[in-house]
Design a protein around this motif. Structure first.
Motif, PDB file in Angstrom:
ATOM      1  N   VAL A 171       0.591   4.634   2.175  1.00 41.05           N
ATOM      2  CA  VAL A 171      -0.854   4.680   1.908  1.00 41.05           C
ATOM      3  C   VAL A 171      -1.122   4.691   0.402  1.00 41.05           C
ATOM      4  CG1 VAL A 171      -2.997   5.952   2.337  1.00 41.05           C
ATOM      5  CG2 VAL A 171      -1.220   5.887   4.103  1.00 41.05           C
ATOM      6  N   LEU A 172      -0.304   5.427  -0.356  1.00 41.82           N
ATOM      7  CA  LEU A 172      -0.493   5.480  -1.816  1.00 41.82           C
ATOM      8  C   LEU A 172      -0.267   4.100  -2.452  1.00 41.82           C
ATOM      9  CD1 LEU A 172       1.290   8.838  -2.737  1.00 41.82           C
ATOM     10  CD2 LEU A 172      -1.167   8.328  -2.913  1.00 41.82           C
ATOM     11  N   ALA A 173       0.753   3.393  -1.966  1.00 33.56           N
ATOM     12  CA  ALA A 173       1.036   2.059  -2.520  1.00 33.56           C
ATOM     13  C   ALA A 173      -0.185   1.156  -2.372  1.00 33.56           C
ATOM     14  CB  ALA A 173       2.251   1.439  -1.817  1.00 33.56           C
ATOM     15  N   VAL A 174      -0.827   1.234  -1.233  1.00 36.00           N
ATOM     16  CA  VAL A 174      -1.998   0.383  -0.965  1.00 36.00           C
ATOM     17  C   VAL A 174      -3.222   0.890  -1.738  1.00 36.00           C
ATOM     18  CG1 VAL A 174      -3.573  -0.435   0.829  1.00 36.00           C
ATOM     19  CG2 VAL A 174      -1.138  -0.185   1.334  1.00 36.00           C
ATOM     20  N   ALA A 175      -3.466   2.207  -1.607  1.00 36.59           N
ATOM     21  CA  ALA A 175      -4.686   2.782  -2.187  1.00 36.59           C
ATOM     22  C   ALA A 175      -4.735   2.637  -3.703  1.00 36.59           C
ATOM     23  CB  ALA A 175      -4.780   4.253  -1.804  1.00 36.59           C
ATOM     24  N   GLN A 176      -3.549   2.601  -4.349  1.00 37.26           N
ATOM     25  CA  GLN A 176      -3.515   2.645  -5.820  1.00 37.26           C
ATOM     26  C   GLN A 176      -3.080   1.325  -6.464  1.00 37.26           C
ATOM     27  OE1 GLN A 176      -0.990   6.054  -6.583  1.00 37.26           O
ATOM     28  NE2 GLN A 176      -2.589   7.514  -6.032  1.00 37.26           N
ATOM     29  N   HIS A 177      -3.028   0.237  -5.716  1.00 36.98           N
ATOM     30  CA  HIS A 177      -2.466  -0.983  -6.307  1.00 36.98           C
ATOM     31  C   HIS A 177      -3.384  -1.634  -7.348  1.00 36.98           C
ATOM     32  CE1 HIS A 177      -4.753  -3.236  -3.215  1.00 36.98           C
ATOM     33  NE2 HIS A 177      -4.555  -4.315  -3.929  1.00 36.98           N
ATOM     34  N   HIS A 178      -4.650  -1.179  -7.437  1.00 39.30           N
ATOM     35  CA  HIS A 178      -5.521  -1.662  -8.519  1.00 39.30           C
ATOM     36  C   HIS A 178      -5.845  -0.565  -9.541  1.00 39.30           C
ATOM     37  CE1 HIS A 178      -6.185  -5.761  -7.285  1.00 39.30           C
ATOM     38  NE2 HIS A 178      -6.376  -5.359  -6.042  1.00 39.30           N
ATOM     39  N   GLU A 179      -5.193   0.582  -9.421  1.00 40.61           N
ATOM     40  CA  GLU A 179      -5.327   1.594 -10.471  1.00 40.61           C
ATOM     41  C   GLU A 179      -4.517   1.120 -11.678  1.00 40.61           C
ATOM     42  OE1 GLU A 179      -7.387   3.901 -10.320  1.00 40.61           O
ATOM     43  OE2 GLU A 179      -7.687   4.461  -8.227  1.00 40.61           O
ATOM     44  N   ARG A 180      -4.949   1.504 -12.862  1.00 33.07           N
ATOM     45  CA  ARG A 180      -4.273   1.059 -14.080  1.00 33.07           C
ATOM     46  C   ARG A 180      -3.940   2.258 -14.967  1.00 33.07           C
ATOM     47  NH1 ARG A 180      -3.240  -2.495 -11.267  1.00 33.07           N
ATOM     48  NH2 ARG A 180      -3.865  -4.678 -11.407  1.00 33.07           N
ATOM     49  N   PHE A 181      -2.820   2.128 -15.694  1.00 30.47           N
ATOM     50  CA  PHE A 181      -2.220   3.224 -16.457  1.00 30.47           C
ATOM     51  C   PHE A 181      -3.215   3.937 -17.382  1.00 30.47           C
ATOM     52  CE2 PHE A 181       0.770   4.887 -19.703  1.00 30.47           C
ATOM     53  CZ  PHE A 181       1.637   5.575 -18.868  1.00 30.47           C
ATOM     54  N   ASN A 182      -4.151   3.184 -17.977  1.00 25.17           N
ATOM     55  CA  ASN A 182      -5.089   3.792 -18.936  1.00 25.17           C
ATOM     56  C   ASN A 182      -6.408   4.224 -18.282  1.00 25.17           C
ATOM     57  OD1 ASN A 182      -6.264   1.364 -18.389  1.00 25.17           O
ATOM     58  ND2 ASN A 182      -6.310   0.613 -20.510  1.00 25.17           N
ATOM     59  N   GLY A 183      -6.457   4.188 -16.967  1.00 22.47           N
ATOM     60  CA  GLY A 183      -7.658   4.661 -16.273  1.00 22.47           C
ATOM     61  C   GLY A 183      -8.706   3.586 -16.043  1.00 22.47           C
ATOM     62  N   SER A 184      -8.387   2.345 -16.389  1.00 21.17           N
ATOM     63  CA  SER A 184      -9.393   1.270 -16.285  1.00 21.17           C
ATOM     64  C   SER A 184      -9.430   0.620 -14.898  1.00 21.17           C
ATOM     65  CB  SER A 184      -9.108   0.191 -17.343  1.00 21.17           C
ATOM     66  OG  SER A 184      -7.841  -0.408 -17.078  1.00 21.17           O
ATOM     67  N   TYR A 186      -9.330   0.591 -10.416  1.00 24.78           N
ATOM     68  CA  TYR A 186     -10.191   1.076  -9.339  1.00 24.78           C
ATOM     69  C   TYR A 186      -9.340   1.380  -8.104  1.00 24.78           C
ATOM     70  CZ  TYR A 186     -10.025  -3.781  -7.515  1.00 24.78           C
ATOM     71  OH  TYR A 186      -9.639  -5.005  -7.027  1.00 24.78           O
ATOM     72  N   PRO A 187      -9.800   2.143  -7.163  1.00 25.32           N
ATOM     73  CA  PRO A 187     -11.176   2.647  -6.990  1.00 25.32           C
ATOM     74  C   PRO A 187     -11.467   3.959  -7.743  1.00 25.32           C
ATOM     75  CG  PRO A 187      -9.875   3.158  -5.039  1.00 25.32           C
ATOM     76  CD  PRO A 187      -8.975   2.373  -5.949  1.00 25.32           C
ATOM     77  N   ASN A 188     -10.440   4.704  -8.182  1.00 31.76           N
ATOM     78  CA  ASN A 188     -10.711   6.058  -8.691  1.00 31.76           C
ATOM     79  C   ASN A 188     -10.485   6.233 -10.184  1.00 31.76           C
ATOM     80  OD1 ASN A 188     -11.467   7.156  -6.137  1.00 31.76           O
ATOM     81  ND2 ASN A 188      -9.302   7.086  -5.541  1.00 31.76           N
ATOM     82  N   GLY A 189     -10.139   5.173 -10.908  1.00 27.73           N
ATOM     83  CA  GLY A 189      -9.913   5.293 -12.349  1.00 27.73           C
ATOM     84  C   GLY A 189      -8.823   6.292 -12.683  1.00 27.73           C
ATOM     85  N   LEU A 190      -7.786   6.348 -11.837  1.00 28.84           N
ATOM     86  CA  LEU A 190      -6.675   7.284 -12.096  1.00 28.84           C
ATOM     87  C   LEU A 190      -5.927   6.860 -13.353  1.00 28.84           C
ATOM     88  CD1 LEU A 190      -5.195   7.627  -8.479  1.00 28.84           C
ATOM     89  CD2 LEU A 190      -6.876   9.108  -9.609  1.00 28.84           C
ATOM     90  N   LYS A 191      -5.277   7.851 -14.000  1.00 26.98           N
ATOM     91  CA  LYS A 191      -4.548   7.588 -15.249  1.00 26.98           C
ATOM     92  C   LYS A 191      -3.100   8.021 -15.145  1.00 26.98           C
ATOM     93  CE  LYS A 191      -7.859   8.096 -19.001  1.00 26.98           C
ATOM     94  NZ  LYS A 191      -8.329   8.972 -20.072  1.00 26.98           N
ATOM     95  N   ASP A 192      -2.263   7.324 -15.897  1.00 29.60           N
ATOM     96  CA  ASP A 192      -0.894   7.783 -16.167  1.00 29.60           C
ATOM     97  C   ASP A 192      -0.215   8.348 -14.912  1.00 29.60           C
ATOM     98  OD1 ASP A 192       1.374   8.673 -17.476  1.00 29.60           O
ATOM     99  OD2 ASP A 192       0.327   9.639 -19.104  1.00 29.60           O
ATOM    100  N   LYS A 193       0.202   9.624 -14.986  1.00 30.99           N
ATOM    101  CA  LYS A 193       0.965  10.204 -13.873  1.00 30.99           C
ATOM    102  C   LYS A 193       0.116  10.535 -12.656  1.00 30.99           C
ATOM    103  CE  LYS A 193       5.077  11.813 -16.227  1.00 30.99           C
ATOM    104  NZ  LYS A 193       4.888  11.093 -17.480  1.00 30.99           N
ATOM    105  N   GLN A 194      -1.189  10.383 -12.787  1.00 26.44           N
ATOM    106  CA  GLN A 194      -2.025  10.549 -11.584  1.00 26.44           C
ATOM    107  C   GLN A 194      -1.734   9.426 -10.590  1.00 26.44           C
ATOM    108  OE1 GLN A 194      -5.873  10.420 -13.564  1.00 26.44           O
ATOM    109  NE2 GLN A 194      -6.200  12.596 -13.128  1.00 26.44           N
ATOM    110  N   ILE A 195      -1.213   8.313 -11.112  1.00 31.17           N
ATOM    111  CA  ILE A 195      -0.879   7.193 -10.227  1.00 31.17           C
ATOM    112  C   ILE A 195       0.556   7.385  -9.756  1.00 31.17           C
ATOM    113  CG2 ILE A 195      -0.846   4.678  -9.976  1.00 31.17           C
ATOM    114  CD1 ILE A 195      -2.466   4.540 -12.617  1.00 31.17           C
ATOM    115  N   SER A 196       0.734   7.357  -8.454  1.00 29.27           N
ATOM    116  CA  SER A 196       2.079   7.574  -7.893  1.00 29.27           C
ATOM    117  C   SER A 196       3.013   6.438  -8.294  1.00 29.27           C
ATOM    118  CB  SER A 196       1.992   7.637  -6.364  1.00 29.27           C
ATOM    119  OG  SER A 196       1.609   6.355  -5.882  1.00 29.27           O
TER     120      SER A 196
END
Ligand SMILES: [Fe+2]
Length: 331
Positions: A171-184, A186-196
């Motif tokens: 689920v994390l692989a799918v949910a976070q595949h458009h999250e980016r390291f610097n927070g730019s 989506y969907p949640n603007g996660l940063k750095d180690k917040q991204i699995s």
């Protein structure tokens, strides 16, 4: 996937081939076809709003992993050279194969490799709900259309979270595949180690395949360009450490890439040298000056040529410059 032995994982991580690439490339056709049928079914059933047979995806991913065990480059090479299929399905299969290859390279344990690869297969499942006139639009998307497209990772996450077939890493692989390291992202603007790690691997595999794929609105970019573009995003879109590892895994000139050499020949990369990404093994097939195919073909290990010989890669060569499929030279 308990069959993945530690020593096999280590040998793959070190770039060792278990069977020759030509042998595994021939098997890749069947593996890809079978994956296509099953993934097509899962996407089509989901589109109808019915519960898909997600369990059927595990044997698909196992067939990818087993292929990578036999030869780490063949299936990646086959997928990257398969550009004219239905993009959504081709992209799902390719991203999953690349994610599996990279996860194995990183030395992750077998169950994590499997989860991340299944996740990458389902990254864009949520896109089945996007009207095709938006999904395949040739021009620029309006803000409203883009907002609709961006919902796809949330939609897939909701479907997969409600399904007992998957562990958290899928689920994390799918949910976070458009999250980016610097927070730019989506969907949640996660940063750095917040991204699995699963999300980061999935994002790199997804981006690499997207850049190298033919789309309705643009030609495929060469793999070498894709790596340079991704590398330029280090510590912005992706972690620098992970990108450096990815380059060692896939190679600056991935297997199947056409390259021009400084001796006037064009060749196809047929094996990586993971320690020296600029000097893979190349099968020379064509002489530019004489404008003729070489007979016999001449293999050269660029990491082993002496300074006097000095053979090196000048640049990659776009496939459409020649009337042959580079894979035919190594299959
Ligand atoms: Fe996506």
């Amino acid at each position: 996937v308990g069959v993945i032995q530690k020593e096999v994982l280590e040998s793959i991580a070190q770039g060792a081939s278990v069977v020759p690439i030509e042998q595994e490339l021939r098997k890749s056709i069947g593996i890809y076809k079978q994956a296509w049928t099953i993934v097509h079914n899962v996407f089509a059933v989901t589109k109808k709003g019915k519960p898909a047979d997600f369990q059927s995806l595990f044997p698909v991913v196992d067939s990818f992993i087993e292929s990578i065990q036999r030869n780490p480059d063949a299936l990646v090479c086959f997928c990257l050279n398969k550009s004219k299929d239905d993009y959504l399905l081709k992209h799902a299969i390719s991203a999953s194969v690349i994610a599996a290859r990279f996860s194995i390279f990183l030395g992750l344990d077998a169950s994590r490799v499997r989860s991340i690869a299944v996740g990458a297969l389902l990254n864009d499942l949520g896109k089945v709900f996007i009207p095709s006139n938006i999904l395949y639009k040739q021009g620029r998307l309006t803000d409203e259309e883009f907002s609709l497209v961006r919902l796809h990772s949330d939609k897939a996450q909701k479907i997969l979270s409600a399904c007992e077939d998957f562990d958290e890493e899928v689920v994390l692989a799918v949910a976070q595949h458009h999250e980016r390291f610097n927070g730019s992202g989506y969907p949640n603007g996660l940063k750095d180690k917040q991204i699995s790690l699963a999300g980061q691997i999935s994002a790199i595999a997804d981006t690499y395949d997207a850049i190298t794929s033919h789309k309705l609105y643009r030609e495929a970019r060469p793999a070498t360009d894709a790596l340079l573009l991704i590398h330029a995003e280090k510590d912005r879109s992706f972690s620098k450490d992970l990108i450096n590892q990815f380059i060692h895994c896939i190679g600056l000139y991935p297997v199947g890439t056409l390259v021009a050499l400084n001796n006037g020949n064009v060749g196809v990369v047929f094996q990586q040298n993971s320690e020296k990404v600029k000097t893979p093994m190349v099968r020379q097939i064509y002489n530019l000056k004489a404008k003729r195919m070489l007979n016999p073909l001449i293999d050269v290990d660029l990491s082993a040529v002496s300074q006097e010989e000095g053979i090196r890669i000048l640049c990659h060569v776009p496939v459409n410059k020649f009337s042959f499929n580079p894979l035919s030279a190594i299959a």
